[in-house]
Motif scaffolding. Structure first.
Motif, short mmCIF file in Angstrom:
data_model
loop_
_atom_site.label_atom_id
_atom_site.label_comp_id
_atom_site.label_asym_id
_atom_site.label_seq_id
_atom_site.Cartn_x
_atom_site.Cartn_y
_atom_site.Cartn_z
N LYS A 52 -39.83 -68.42 6.26
CA LYS A 52 -40.41 -69.69 5.87
C LYS A 52 -40.69 -69.40 4.26
O LYS A 52 -40.58 -68.09 3.68
N PRO A 53 -40.85 -70.45 3.62
CA PRO A 53 -41.08 -70.27 2.04
C PRO A 53 -42.18 -69.38 1.76
O PRO A 53 -42.18 -68.60 0.76
N GLU A 54 -43.15 -69.15 2.59
CA GLU A 54 -44.16 -68.27 2.29
C GLU A 54 -44.07 -66.85 2.61
O GLU A 54 -44.84 -65.92 2.27
N LEU A 64 -31.43 -64.88 -1.31
CA LEU A 64 -31.84 -66.25 -1.10
C LEU A 64 -31.43 -66.60 0.05
O LEU A 64 -30.25 -66.85 0.55
N THR A 76 -36.06 -64.45 -1.28
CA THR A 76 -36.56 -65.91 -1.70
C THR A 76 -36.18 -66.93 -0.58
O THR A 76 -35.18 -66.81 -0.26
N GLN A 105 -32.16 -70.17 3.03
CA GLN A 105 -33.02 -71.36 3.58
C GLN A 105 -34.06 -71.10 4.66
O GLN A 105 -33.81 -70.21 5.45
N PRO A 106 -34.90 -72.04 4.51
CA PRO A 106 -36.01 -71.97 5.86
C PRO A 106 -35.50 -72.01 6.78
O PRO A 106 -34.42 -72.74 7.17
N SER A 122 -35.97 -70.85 0.36
CA SER A 122 -36.26 -71.96 -0.40
C SER A 122 -34.87 -72.92 -0.16
O SER A 122 -33.71 -72.41 0.29
N SER A 123 -35.02 -74.13 0.07
CA SER A 123 -33.94 -75.02 0.42
C SER A 123 -33.37 -75.64 -0.95
O SER A 123 -32.37 -76.19 -1.00
N THR A 173 -41.48 -65.54 1.10
CA THR A 173 -40.86 -65.25 -0.46
C THR A 173 -41.92 -64.10 -1.27
O THR A 173 -43.04 -64.36 -1.15
#
Length: 121
Positions: A85-87, A10, A118, A12-13, A120-121, A89
């Motif tokens: 980036k979230p995309e 996991l 993953t 963060q962006p 994600s913030s 993931t």
């Protein structure tokens, strides 16, 4: 031939991760190695590939952010992922084959088990 992927997690962006894929056997230096990914609800897609000679190919969506490399002395292929980036993931899979880089996953002979990334913030 066995492939063992690791390094997911996991993040963060904007963060970074480095995936590794260790390959058993003596013929690693002759293989083309590739990373694919499967995002939730989507088909598996080509991310980056590196041939036995060092030729590389990255999908447009990761160019400038991801870099594939290999260390034949360690039988390992890497995917350095920056500016995530979230995309991005997805479950990331390493795969190998003899022959050229191919974006069609059905052309690959050897697969690792996948590692979850993953963002994600």
């Amino acid at each position: 031939v066995q492939l063992q992927a690791s390094g997911g997690g996991l993040v963060q962006p904007g963060g970074s991760l480095r995936l590794s894929c260790a390959v058993s056997g003596r013929a690693f230096s002759t293989y083309t190695m590739t990373w694919f990914r499967r995002a939730p609800g989507k088909e598996r897609e080509f991310v980056a590939g590196i041939s036995w000679s060092g030729t590389v190919n990255h999908v447009d969506s990761v160019k400038g952010r991801f870099t594939i490399s290999r260390d034949d002395a360690k039988n390992t292929v890497y995917l350095q992922m920056n500016s995530l980036k979230p995309e991005d993931t997805a479950v990331y899979y390493c795969a190998g084959r003899t022959g050229r880089i191919n974006v069609d996953d059905s052309k690959y002979d050897f697969w690792g088990q996948g590692t979850q990334v993953t963002v994600s913030s």
